[in-house]
Design a protein around this motif. Structure first.
Motif, PDB file in Angstrom:
ATOM      1  N   SER A 215       0.847  -1.181   0.000  1.00 20.59           N
ATOM      2  CA  SER A 215       0.000   0.000   0.000  1.00 20.59           C
ATOM      3  C   SER A 215       0.885   1.234   0.000  1.00 20.59           C
ATOM      4  CB  SER A 215      -0.893  -0.023   1.247  1.00 20.59           C
ATOM      5  OG  SER A 215      -1.998   0.802   1.046  1.00 20.59           O
ATOM      6  N   PHE A 216       0.509   2.214  -0.816  1.00 21.84           N
ATOM      7  CA  PHE A 216       1.367   3.385  -0.979  1.00 21.84           C
ATOM      8  C   PHE A 216       0.545   4.659  -0.904  1.00 21.84           C
ATOM      9  CE2 PHE A 216       4.041   6.413  -3.280  1.00 21.84           C
ATOM     10  CZ  PHE A 216       5.269   6.166  -2.689  1.00 21.84           C
ATOM     11  N   ASN A 217       1.054   5.664  -0.201  1.00 25.55           N
ATOM     12  CA  ASN A 217       0.325   6.924  -0.025  1.00 25.55           C
ATOM     13  C   ASN A 217       0.607   7.909  -1.161  1.00 25.55           C
ATOM     14  OD1 ASN A 217      -0.826   6.781   2.900  1.00 25.55           O
ATOM     15  ND2 ASN A 217       1.306   6.092   3.089  1.00 25.55           N
ATOM     16  N   LEU A 218      -0.447   8.431  -1.743  1.00 20.11           N
ATOM     17  CA  LEU A 218      -0.286   9.510  -2.721  1.00 20.11           C
ATOM     18  C   LEU A 218      -0.603  10.819  -2.026  1.00 20.11           C
ATOM     19  CD1 LEU A 218      -1.713   8.837  -6.276  1.00 20.11           C
ATOM     20  CD2 LEU A 218       0.618   8.647  -5.437  1.00 20.11           C
ATOM     21  N   SER A 219       0.177  11.857  -2.285  1.00 18.06           N
ATOM     22  CA  SER A 219      -0.115  13.118  -1.627  1.00 18.06           C
ATOM     23  C   SER A 219      -0.980  13.990  -2.541  1.00 18.06           C
ATOM     24  CB  SER A 219       1.177  13.813  -1.221  1.00 18.06           C
ATOM     25  OG  SER A 219       1.857  14.197  -2.359  1.00 18.06           O
ATOM     26  N   PRO A 220      -1.659  14.987  -1.944  1.00 18.70           N
ATOM     27  CA  PRO A 220      -2.624  15.790  -2.687  1.00 18.70           C
ATOM     28  C   PRO A 220      -2.118  16.326  -4.021  1.00 18.70           C
ATOM     29  CG  PRO A 220      -2.788  16.305  -0.372  1.00 18.70           C
ATOM     30  CD  PRO A 220      -1.650  15.327  -0.516  1.00 18.70           C
ATOM     31  N   SER A 221      -0.904  16.856  -4.070  1.00 18.47           N
ATOM     32  CA  SER A 221      -0.477  17.459  -5.338  1.00 18.47           C
ATOM     33  C   SER A 221      -0.260  16.403  -6.416  1.00 18.47           C
ATOM     34  CB  SER A 221       0.764  18.316  -5.146  1.00 18.47           C
ATOM     35  OG  SER A 221       1.840  17.526  -4.749  1.00 18.47           O
ATOM     36  N   PRO A 243       0.216  -4.938 -10.893  1.00 21.98           N
ATOM     37  CA  PRO A 243      -0.556  -3.790 -10.378  1.00 21.98           C
ATOM     38  C   PRO A 243      -1.633  -4.199  -9.378  1.00 21.98           C
ATOM     39  CG  PRO A 243      -0.441  -3.733 -12.779  1.00 21.98           C
ATOM     40  CD  PRO A 243       0.146  -5.035 -12.357  1.00 21.98           C
ATOM     41  N   ARG A 244      -2.132  -5.432  -9.494  1.00 19.75           N
ATOM     42  CA  ARG A 244      -3.190  -5.881  -8.566  1.00 19.75           C
ATOM     43  C   ARG A 244      -2.665  -6.068  -7.154  1.00 19.75           C
ATOM     44  NH1 ARG A 244      -5.015 -10.764 -12.232  1.00 19.75           N
ATOM     45  NH2 ARG A 244      -2.748 -10.795 -12.298  1.00 19.75           N
ATOM     46  N   ARG A 245      -1.333  -6.048  -7.004  1.00 22.97           N
ATOM     47  CA  ARG A 245      -0.755  -6.135  -5.657  1.00 22.97           C
ATOM     48  C   ARG A 245      -0.471  -4.750  -5.088  1.00 22.97           C
ATOM     49  NH1 ARG A 245       4.322  -9.858  -5.575  1.00 22.97           N
ATOM     50  NH2 ARG A 245       4.247  -9.309  -3.362  1.00 22.97           N
ATOM     51  N   LEU A 246      -0.829  -3.710  -5.841  1.00 16.85           N
ATOM     52  CA  LEU A 246      -0.554  -2.349  -5.369  1.00 16.85           C
ATOM     53  C   LEU A 246      -1.844  -1.626  -5.012  1.00 16.85           C
ATOM     54  CD1 LEU A 246       1.490  -0.104  -4.830  1.00 16.85           C
ATOM     55  CD2 LEU A 246       1.350   0.539  -7.236  1.00 16.85           C
ATOM     56  N   GLU A 247      -1.872  -1.140  -3.781  1.00 17.35           N
ATOM     57  CA  GLU A 247      -3.020  -0.358  -3.333  1.00 17.35           C
ATOM     58  C   GLU A 247      -2.548   1.082  -3.153  1.00 17.35           C
ATOM     59  OE1 GLU A 247      -5.829  -2.566  -0.889  1.00 17.35           O
ATOM     60  OE2 GLU A 247      -5.627  -0.972   0.588  1.00 17.35           O
ATOM     61  N   ILE A 248      -3.385   2.035  -3.584  1.00 16.68           N
ATOM     62  CA  ILE A 248      -3.010   3.443  -3.493  1.00 16.68           C
ATOM     63  C   ILE A 248      -3.899   4.110  -2.452  1.00 16.68           C
ATOM     64  CG2 ILE A 248      -2.929   5.621  -4.764  1.00 16.68           C
ATOM     65  CD1 ILE A 248      -0.821   3.698  -5.746  1.00 16.68           C
ATOM     66  N   GLU A 249      -3.275   4.726  -1.450  1.00 18.39           N
ATOM     67  CA  GLU A 249      -4.042   5.421  -0.420  1.00 18.39           C
ATOM     68  C   GLU A 249      -4.064   6.909  -0.722  1.00 18.39           C
ATOM     69  OE1 GLU A 249      -2.910   4.569   3.615  1.00 18.39           O
ATOM     70  OE2 GLU A 249      -2.652   2.429   3.214  1.00 18.39           O
ATOM     71  N   LEU A 250      -5.263   7.486  -0.664  1.00 21.49           N
ATOM     72  CA  LEU A 250      -5.323   8.934  -0.809  1.00 21.49           C
ATOM     73  C   LEU A 250      -6.319   9.512   0.182  1.00 21.49           C
ATOM     74  CD1 LEU A 250      -7.999   8.866  -2.886  1.00 21.49           C
ATOM     75  CD2 LEU A 250      -6.167   8.428  -4.491  1.00 21.49           C
ATOM     76  N   THR A 251      -6.193  10.809   0.411  1.00 18.62           N
ATOM     77  CA  THR A 251      -7.052  11.442   1.418  1.00 18.62           C
ATOM     78  C   THR A 251      -8.067  12.366   0.756  1.00 18.62           C
ATOM     79  OG1 THR A 251      -5.521  13.280   1.646  1.00 18.62           O
ATOM     80  CG2 THR A 251      -5.242  11.441   3.176  1.00 18.62           C
ATOM     81  N   GLU A 252      -9.102  12.691   1.516  1.00 18.80           N
ATOM     82  CA  GLU A 252     -10.145  13.567   0.984  1.00 18.80           C
ATOM     83  C   GLU A 252      -9.603  14.936   0.601  1.00 18.80           C
ATOM     84  OE1 GLU A 252     -14.331  12.950   2.892  1.00 18.80           O
ATOM     85  OE2 GLU A 252     -12.735  12.709   4.348  1.00 18.80           O
ATOM     86  N   THR A 253      -8.673  15.442   1.394  1.00 12.32           N
ATOM     87  CA  THR A 253      -8.060  16.725   1.071  1.00 12.32           C
ATOM     88  C   THR A 253      -7.467  16.670  -0.326  1.00 12.32           C
ATOM     89  OG1 THR A 253      -7.222  16.407   3.300  1.00 12.32           O
ATOM     90  CG2 THR A 253      -6.759  18.516   2.261  1.00 12.32           C
ATOM     91  N   GLY A 254      -6.846  15.523  -0.632  1.00 13.19           N
ATOM     92  CA  GLY A 254      -6.229  15.356  -1.934  1.00 13.19           C
ATOM     93  C   GLY A 254      -7.237  15.386  -3.066  1.00 13.19           C
ATOM     94  N   LEU A 255      -8.469  14.968  -2.781  1.00  9.56           N
ATOM     95  CA  LEU A 255      -9.484  14.910  -3.831  1.00  9.56           C
ATOM     96  C   LEU A 255     -10.046  16.286  -4.134  1.00  9.56           C
ATOM     97  CD1 LEU A 255     -11.490  11.848  -2.502  1.00  9.56           C
ATOM     98  CD2 LEU A 255      -9.806  11.866  -4.336  1.00  9.56           C
TER      99      LEU A 255
END
Ligand code: C2E
Ligand code: CA
Ligand code: CA
Ligand code: CA
Length: 375
Positions: A215-221, A243-255
């Protein structure tokens, strides 16, 4: 300008300028100093409390609806302010300080007011020092992913790891992401950093069993940067990682910065086989509408609810509701920040399937994670 056209956008700003002049009166100076920026000089101010009061009134006045072409528009304004002290500063330095305050106000979100302070300037200097050290560290490949186990709550088996960036500076020592991620983000080099950390994380994850995900965190920008998708795809292709082994974490602020761009990026990542998790769910400007506007695969219940759910009834109810929501929407659900066995038990009884937290393990380096996953 999206909805009203450029000239209408400009008309709103002209109206905003008139409102400022009316509200401030003739002894004040109002001028438009940028496309959407006004400079205001207020000659008689009775201290910090007085100016705060007056500027908050101005912001409120500016946020009243505007009538343009039979439609109603709204705008939110932010304000930065600096007090002029004769003999202590020049007009130019007052402007610079006001601008620094404005920058800080905008960073807090919409509609804020910030008064310049010396501490603010010190913080900016510290950030610049960290920025320089961090840029060097990225070039020298010194930022590393650590890995925190994610378990299946019933069996306690490790089913994944979340990559969390760690930076050890030879002089400063270990620097935590809460310090350096925002600096890289604000100063425009987060994607450089993220790409290096993701590549390393994937190289480590390749040695794990096939059914353990990363699992990997994406930041807002990164969610407004359309290159993000090709960068991630490129790293997946060059490492041969599924790619099916990769999960992307993002936050509402980023959206929220640019929802359309974020939605597009989310779709492309999903089309390529990745899963999308909404991190820190329940905090921020939560809106359930987001669950309809964006397609997620999983919600990650924020630590603040998990850590208080045993003592605090509302927290428990919120967790219960999120789990039920995920069930209804056929979304996966994971709880973060689990530190006590009782929390894990309660989460299991509510139907939460995945968990993460110090109870199961803190973030560890790649070699420790490898040992753990093969133990
Ligand atoms: P996050 O994504 O919410 O990550 C969870 C944070 O909680 C991590 O802090 C983790 O070490 C900590 N944590 C995990 N379990 C527990 C627990 O049981 N109790 C407590 N008190 N804390 C726990 P960390 O590693 O300091 O990261 C902080 C934040 O920095 C992350 O929050 C994430 O938003 C950001 N971050 C970290 N690495 C990256 C990265 O590579 N890219 C981006 N964009 N952001 C990152
Ligand atoms: Ca996260
Ligand atoms: Ca989180
Ligand atoms: Ca969190």
């Amino acid at each position: 300008s999206d909805l009203f056209g450029r000239s209408a956008g400009d008309r709103i700003l002209q109206q905003a300028g008139s409102r400022l002049r009316d509200a401030l009166g003739s002894e004040c100076t109002v001028s438009r100093i940028g496309a959407d920026e006004f400079g205001v000089i207020i000659p008689s101010v009775a201290g910090e409390g007085d100016i705060g009061e007056r500027i908050r009134c101005l912001l409120e006045t500016l946020s009243e609806p505007y009538d343009v072409r039979y439609r109603t528009a709204r705008l939110t304004a932010s304000a930065g302010c600096s007090l002029f002290e004769p003999y202590a500063n020049t007009a130019e330095s007052v402007m610079n300080k006001a601008e620094m305050a404005l920058y800080n106000a905008k960073r807090r979100g919409q509609g804020h007011f910030v008064l310049y302070s010396v501490e603010m300037e010190k913080a900016a200097k510290t950030a610049t020092r960290i920025e320089q050290a961090l840029r060097r560290a990225i070039a020298a490949d010194e930022v590393e992913p650590y890995f925190q186990p994610i378990v299946d709550l019933d069996s306690r088996r490790i089913i994944g790891f979340e990559a969390l960036a760690r930076w050890t500076d030879p002089e400063i020592g270990v620097v935590m992401p809460a310090t350096f991620i925002p600096i890289a983000e604000e100063r425009g080099f987060i994607s450089q950093l993220a790409q290096k950390v993701l590549r390393k994380a994937i190289l480590a994850a390749r040695d794990w069993p096939d059914d353990v995900y990363l699992s990997f965190n994406l930041s807002p920008s990164q969610l407004v940067d359309q290159q993000t998708v090709s960068q991630i795809k490129g790293i997946l292709a060059s490492t041969g990682f599924d790619p099916r082994r990769l999960e992307i974490e993002l936050t509402e602020t980023g959206l929220m910065t640019d929802p359309r761009s974020a939605a597009k990026i989310i779709e492309e990542l999903r089309d390529h086989g990745m899963r999308i998790a909404l991190d820190d769910f329940g905090t921020g400007q939560s809106s359930l509408g987001r669950l309809r506007d964006f397609r997620f695969d999983k919600l990650k219940i924020d630590r603040s609810f998990v850590s208080s759910m045993l003592e605090d009834q509302p927290s428990e109810h919120i967790v219960r509701a999120i789990v039920a929501l995920c069930e209804g929407l056929r979304l996966g659900v994971i709880a973060e920040g689990i530190e006590q066995e009782e929390q894990a038990q309660l989460l299991m009884s509510l139907g939460c399937s995945e968990g993460q937290g110090y109870l199961f393990g803190a973030p560890i380096d790649a070699s420790a994670a490898l040992l753990l996953v093969h133990a």
